[in-house]
Design an enzyme around this catalytic site. Structure first.
Site, PDB file in Angstrom:
ATOM      1  N   LYS A 137       0.847  -1.204   0.000  1.00  0.00           N
ATOM      2  CA  LYS A 137       0.000   0.000   0.000  1.00  0.00           C
ATOM      3  C   LYS A 137       0.884   1.258   0.000  1.00  0.00           C
ATOM      4  O   LYS A 137       0.638   2.201  -0.756  1.00  0.00           O
ATOM      5  CB  LYS A 137      -0.922  -0.046   1.231  1.00  0.00           C
TER       6      LYS A 137
ATOM      7  N   LYS B 245       3.986   1.526  -1.012  1.00  0.00           N
ATOM      8  CA  LYS B 245       4.846   1.606  -2.193  1.00  0.00           C
ATOM      9  C   LYS B 245       4.056   1.892  -3.461  1.00  0.00           C
ATOM     10  O   LYS B 245       4.448   2.677  -4.302  1.00  0.00           O
ATOM     11  CB  LYS B 245       5.575   0.265  -2.329  1.00  0.00           C
TER      12      LYS B 245
END
Ligand code: CTP
Length: 140
Positions: A46, A48
């Protein structure tokens, strides 16, 4: 004289497990004695990619754990491969060559060399990726 056990390490999201994932795990295991795979947590993905994985961490890690080429699975909370080396003391880090030209990976390569470890880039399996599968599903 005893031969040293070669420890290999690779990591990834392994979301919607596909043949590109299988190929890198098979190739990695063919070059080491003990393969450690770290699977990105939902939180890391999430942060990244700014999107949640389709398949939950619990399911992704369970799938990777049961691939016959994999000896150990661990969660990946942090992308830093040097920190991972400090902890796991791997001899070879395996990754797809989609990262070959990346400056960060070239820095990792230099630092790992000073610890006696190396990176092996495998040819990225063309025509498939989690992103491509998602795009194909949307297209249909
Ligand atoms: N990989 C590969 N060939 C593919 C897809 C992935 O060799 N077709 C390798 C990557 O280089 C990485 C590992 O498999 O070392 C895990 O990749 P991951 O990011 O989980 O999979 P992708 O399908 O590339 O995901 P995305 O499309 O979200 O980037």
């Amino acid at each position: 004289m005893n031969k040293k056990t070669v420890v290999g390490y690779t990591c990834g999201a392994f979301d919607m497990f596909h043949v590109g994932h299988l190929n890198i795990l098979r190739n990695a295991k063919s070059m080491c004695d003990h393969l450690i795979v770290s699977v990105s947590t939902d939180k890391l993905i999430k942060s990244k990619k700014n999107t949640n994985p389709i398949i939950s961490f619990e399911h992704r890690i369970e799938i990777v754990r049961n691939i016959k080429y994999v000896d150990t699975v661990i969660p990946q909370n942090d992308l830093d491969k040097i920190k991972a080396h400090r902890k796991l003391k791997y001899d070879i880090l395996f990754v797809g060559d989609d990262w070959y030209d990346d400056q960060k990976w070239s820095d990792y390569e230099n630092e790992l060399k000073s610890y006696g470890a190396k990176i092996i880039f495998f040819p990225y399996t063309e025509a498939i990726s989690t992103t491509k599968i998602k795009n194909e599903i949307s297209r249909r």
